[in-house]
Motif scaffolding. Structure first.
Motif, PDB file in Angstrom:
ATOM      1  N   ASP A 185       1.007  -1.361  -0.075  1.00 31.10           N
ATOM      2  CA  ASP A 185      -0.007   0.053   0.018  1.00 31.10           C
ATOM      3  C   ASP A 185       0.881   1.328   0.103  1.00 31.10           C
ATOM      4  OD1 ASP A 185      -2.798  -0.976   0.432  1.00 31.10           O
ATOM      5  OD2 ASP A 185      -1.694  -2.088   2.025  1.00 31.10           O
ATOM      6  N   PRO A 186       0.488   2.318  -0.625  1.00 32.25           N
ATOM      7  CA  PRO A 186       1.314   3.592  -0.729  1.00 32.25           C
ATOM      8  C   PRO A 186       1.226   4.140   0.801  1.00 32.25           C
ATOM      9  CG  PRO A 186      -0.760   3.890  -1.949  1.00 32.25           C
ATOM     10  CD  PRO A 186      -0.676   2.478  -1.629  1.00 32.25           C
ATOM     11  N   GLY A 187       2.079   5.262   0.959  1.00 31.53           N
ATOM     12  CA  GLY A 187       2.037   5.756   2.280  1.00 31.53           C
ATOM     13  C   GLY A 187       0.879   6.859   2.364  1.00 31.53           C
ATOM     14  N   SER A 188       0.389   7.256   1.062  1.00 34.33           N
ATOM     15  CA  SER A 188      -0.710   8.190   0.934  1.00 34.33           C
ATOM     16  C   SER A 188      -1.573   8.024  -0.225  1.00 34.33           C
ATOM     17  CB  SER A 188       0.057   9.837   0.752  1.00 34.33           C
ATOM     18  OG  SER A 188      -0.995  10.506   0.343  1.00 34.33           O
ATOM     19  N   ASN A 189      -2.789   8.571  -0.150  1.00 32.99           N
ATOM     20  CA  ASN A 189      -3.555   8.395  -1.361  1.00 32.99           C
ATOM     21  C   ASN A 189      -3.498   9.724  -2.334  1.00 32.99           C
ATOM     22  OD1 ASN A 189      -4.863   5.800  -0.614  1.00 32.99           O
ATOM     23  ND2 ASN A 189      -6.229   6.998   0.800  1.00 32.99           N
ATOM     24  N   GLY A 190      -2.606  10.434  -2.048  1.00 36.17           N
ATOM     25  CA  GLY A 190      -2.339  11.657  -2.777  1.00 36.17           C
ATOM     26  C   GLY A 190      -1.757  11.510  -4.153  1.00 36.17           C
ATOM     27  N   THR A 191      -1.465  12.424  -5.111  1.00 36.38           N
ATOM     28  CA  THR A 191      -0.895  12.032  -6.209  1.00 36.38           C
ATOM     29  C   THR A 191       0.548  12.207  -5.921  1.00 36.38           C
ATOM     30  OG1 THR A 191      -2.886  12.983  -7.511  1.00 36.38           O
ATOM     31  CG2 THR A 191      -0.353  12.954  -8.545  1.00 36.38           C
ATOM     32  N   VAL A 192       1.130  13.410  -5.100  1.00 39.20           N
ATOM     33  CA  VAL A 192       2.474  13.623  -4.810  1.00 39.20           C
ATOM     34  C   VAL A 192       2.232  13.890  -3.125  1.00 39.20           C
ATOM     35  CG1 VAL A 192       4.316  15.002  -4.870  1.00 39.20           C
ATOM     36  CG2 VAL A 192       2.838  14.692  -6.815  1.00 39.20           C
ATOM     37  N   TRP A 193       3.446  13.785  -2.341  1.00 37.12           N
ATOM     38  CA  TRP A 193       3.425  14.058  -0.792  1.00 37.12           C
ATOM     39  C   TRP A 193       4.779  14.120  -0.566  1.00 37.12           C
ATOM     40  CZ3 TRP A 193       1.767   9.127  -2.656  1.00 37.12           C
ATOM     41  CH2 TRP A 193       2.410   8.073  -2.397  1.00 37.12           C
ATOM     42  N   ASP A 194       4.907  14.772   0.640  1.00 37.78           N
ATOM     43  CA  ASP A 194       6.331  15.199   1.213  1.00 37.78           C
ATOM     44  C   ASP A 194       6.611  13.744   1.909  1.00 37.78           C
ATOM     45  OD1 ASP A 194       8.497  15.301   2.956  1.00 37.78           O
ATOM     46  OD2 ASP A 194       7.695  17.580   3.460  1.00 37.78           O
ATOM     47  N   CYS A 195       7.809  12.731   1.554  1.00 38.27           N
ATOM     48  CA  CYS A 195       8.003  11.698   2.157  1.00 38.27           C
ATOM     49  C   CYS A 195       9.558  11.510   2.789  1.00 38.27           C
ATOM     50  CB  CYS A 195       7.921  10.524   0.880  1.00 38.27           C
ATOM     51  SG  CYS A 195       8.675  10.675  -0.613  1.00 38.27           S
ATOM     52  N   GLY A 196       9.848  12.814   3.373  1.00 33.18           N
ATOM     53  CA  GLY A 196      10.979  12.820   4.181  1.00 33.18           C
ATOM     54  C   GLY A 196      11.283  11.936   5.223  1.00 33.18           C
ATOM     55  N   GLU A 197      12.284  11.473   5.617  1.00 33.92           N
ATOM     56  CA  GLU A 197      12.508  10.579   6.756  1.00 33.92           C
ATOM     57  C   GLU A 197      12.094  11.228   7.948  1.00 33.92           C
ATOM     58  OE1 GLU A 197      16.037   8.358   6.781  1.00 33.92           O
ATOM     59  OE2 GLU A 197      16.200   8.310   4.623  1.00 33.92           O
TER      60      GLU A 197
ATOM     61  N   LYS B 112      25.862  13.199  11.712  1.00 33.93           N
ATOM     62  CA  LYS B 112      24.764  12.250  12.293  1.00 33.93           C
ATOM     63  C   LYS B 112      24.327  11.651  10.970  1.00 33.93           C
ATOM     64  CE  LYS B 112      20.530  14.831  13.004  1.00 33.93           C
ATOM     65  NZ  LYS B 112      20.720  15.581  12.028  1.00 33.93           N
ATOM     66  N   ILE B 113      23.861  10.372  10.990  1.00 28.38           N
ATOM     67  CA  ILE B 113      23.056   9.751  10.100  1.00 28.38           C
ATOM     68  C   ILE B 113      21.727  10.525   9.971  1.00 28.38           C
ATOM     69  CG2 ILE B 113      21.812   7.742   9.002  1.00 28.38           C
ATOM     70  CD1 ILE B 113      24.630   7.453   8.710  1.00 28.38           C
ATOM     71  N   GLY B 114      21.192  10.964   8.708  1.00 30.86           N
ATOM     72  CA  GLY B 114      20.233  11.709   8.500  1.00 30.86           C
ATOM     73  C   GLY B 114      19.752  11.970   7.169  1.00 30.86           C
ATOM     74  N   PRO B 115      18.648  12.524   6.965  1.00 29.09           N
ATOM     75  CA  PRO B 115      17.816  12.589   5.455  1.00 29.09           C
ATOM     76  C   PRO B 115      18.558  13.694   4.485  1.00 29.09           C
ATOM     77  CG  PRO B 115      16.451  13.517   6.918  1.00 29.09           C
ATOM     78  CD  PRO B 115      17.732  13.028   7.847  1.00 29.09           C
ATOM     79  N   THR B 116      19.237  14.754   5.119  1.00 26.13           N
ATOM     80  CA  THR B 116      19.608  15.924   4.528  1.00 26.13           C
ATOM     81  C   THR B 116      20.892  15.839   3.838  1.00 26.13           C
ATOM     82  OG1 THR B 116      20.582  17.192   6.109  1.00 26.13           O
ATOM     83  CG2 THR B 116      18.205  17.204   6.175  1.00 26.13           C
ATOM     84  N   ASN B 117      21.542  16.749   3.089  1.00 29.56           N
ATOM     85  CA  ASN B 117      22.887  16.647   2.590  1.00 29.56           C
ATOM     86  C   ASN B 117      23.800  17.294   3.535  1.00 29.56           C
ATOM     87  OD1 ASN B 117      24.377  15.996   0.116  1.00 29.56           O
ATOM     88  ND2 ASN B 117      24.781  18.247  -0.158  1.00 29.56           N
ATOM     89  N   ASN B 118      23.570  17.812   4.620  1.00 34.78           N
ATOM     90  CA  ASN B 118      24.336  18.316   5.749  1.00 34.78           C
ATOM     91  C   ASN B 118      24.374  16.879   6.617  1.00 34.78           C
ATOM     92  OD1 ASN B 118      24.670  20.850   4.771  1.00 34.78           O
ATOM     93  ND2 ASN B 118      22.745  21.327   5.631  1.00 34.78           N
ATOM     94  N   ASP B 119      23.703  15.948   6.795  1.00 36.91           N
ATOM     95  CA  ASP B 119      23.978  14.690   7.394  1.00 36.91           C
ATOM     96  C   ASP B 119      24.750  13.805   6.631  1.00 36.91           C
ATOM     97  OD1 ASP B 119      22.287  15.920   9.428  1.00 36.91           O
ATOM     98  OD2 ASP B 119      20.379  15.292   8.044  1.00 36.91           O
TER      99      ASP B 119
END
Length: 339
Positions: free
Chosen positions: A80-92, A282-289
């Motif tokens: 199942d997808p995380g949302s029923n939307g067409t596009v969503w913000d799926c950042g960690e 730290k380990i993380g989602p951004t380019n600074n991580d």
């Protein structure tokens, strides 16, 4: 080739893929629907729904993106997808600030697994003959979700349609492809060279045939290496699957050792990181991580892929191979950190 688009919910459009010719390889353009990355370090996801009446096999991936625009792209297989939307913000890491343009959700609501990954202008990927990712009717993968990580905010009225051309067929492939992702948490001390390590024992009674690997870090990564460790009364035998400088194009490369991996074998990976900053990273989602990832792509003969899709540890300073539960009696310390 016939592609029909159906409204599934009032806020979403999910695409049904159907193919008229049973033995032809066809192409589906899986791309962002002209999204506007309105802030830095934005992760966006968009889904397609696979026709539930037919089995399909994805046999190739052609990226349509530039590293000047997209830090990386992932394709997830989902029940199942995380949302029923067409596009969503799926950042960690979701912000507490409400985003009225792209609401937050995970890439998958259930049944998450990585199917394909791309970064740093990596080229196309063609799977070996007879190998395909099984999706659709009899597969747990009912949806595909494209995730694109945009590093920088786009100017107003400038949109993007980065994505991947999917090569697929409805002809049954005798070898089902799978991916297991090895990674870590943790952090790197200032002005320090660190080893971020992970290892997991194969507990399922399956035989997997490795054929490709991919490495991923951000800017501090120097070497990423992956191994299969075979245990015996005579000691541990570490066989190199692959290693690369993660600053090179982050494509899937052929593995060094194609020996089948069996129940009781251990998959292990190390990222050698050099933190030249005066602060911890730290380990993380951004380019600074940072990130420490080793993707292993494999196939199984007339079987289903591993149920286990991810192999993660807490990373440094909590976890190292030397204190792993597997109790390794030898570690390829120098080899794992040099090219």
């Amino acid at each position: 080739m016939k592609i029909a688009v159906f409204p599934v919910l009032a806020t979403s459009l999910l695409v049904y893929i159907s193919c008229v010719f049973a033995h032809e390889v066809d192409t589906y353009a899986f791309r962002m629907p002209n999204v506007w990355p309105h802030k830095d370090e934005l992760y966006l996801c968009t889904p397609i729904r696979i026709s539930p009446t037919t089995n399909y096999y994805m046999v190739g991936f052609v990226p349509k993106a530039s590293m000047n625009t997209a830090h990386h792209m992932l394709i997830y297989g989902c029940s199942d997808p995380g949302s029923n939307g067409t596009v969503w913000d799926c950042g960690e890491m979701q912000s507490s600030e409400i985003d009225y343009i792209y609401p937050p959700a995970s890439p998958c609501g259930s049944g998450s697994q990585v199917v394909y990954a791309w970064a740093r202008d990596a080229p196309s990927l063609q799977l070996p003959k007879g190998v395909g990712f099984h999706v659709g009717r009899d597969s747990p993968i009912k949806y595909l979700v494209l995730q694109v990580h945009y590093m920088a905010r786009f100017p107003r009225n400038v949109t993007d349609k980065s994505g991947v051309l999917l090569k697929y067929t409805s002809k049954r492939m005798p070898r089902q492809a799978g991916v297991i992702l090895l990674g870590t948490g943790g952090y790197i001390f200032p002005n320090h060279v660190e080893h971020m390590e992970t290892a997991c024992t194969i507990l399922e009674d399956k035989v997997i045939h490795p054929f490709a690997f991919r490495t991923h870090t951000h800017s501090l990564g120097k070497v990423v290496s992956g191994y299969v460790v075979r245990r015996s009364d005579h000691g541990d035998e570490w066989k190199l699957l692959g290693k690369k400088d993660p600053q090179l194009p982050q494509m899937f490369y052929p593995v060094v050792d194609k020996t089948p991996v069996r129940k009781g074998d251990v998959l292990a990976a190390r990222c050698t990181m050099n933190n030249t900053h005066d602060y911890p990273v730290k380990i993380g989602p951004t380019n600074n991580d940072e990130m420490c990832n080793f993707y292993l792509m494999y196939y199984v003969e007339n079987d289903t892929p591993l149920n286990r899709k991810y192999c993660f540890t807490n990373g440094p300073p909590y976890y190292y191979w030397e204190n792993a539960p597997e109790g390794f009696n030898v570690i390829p310390d120098g080899e794992a950190s040099t090219l």
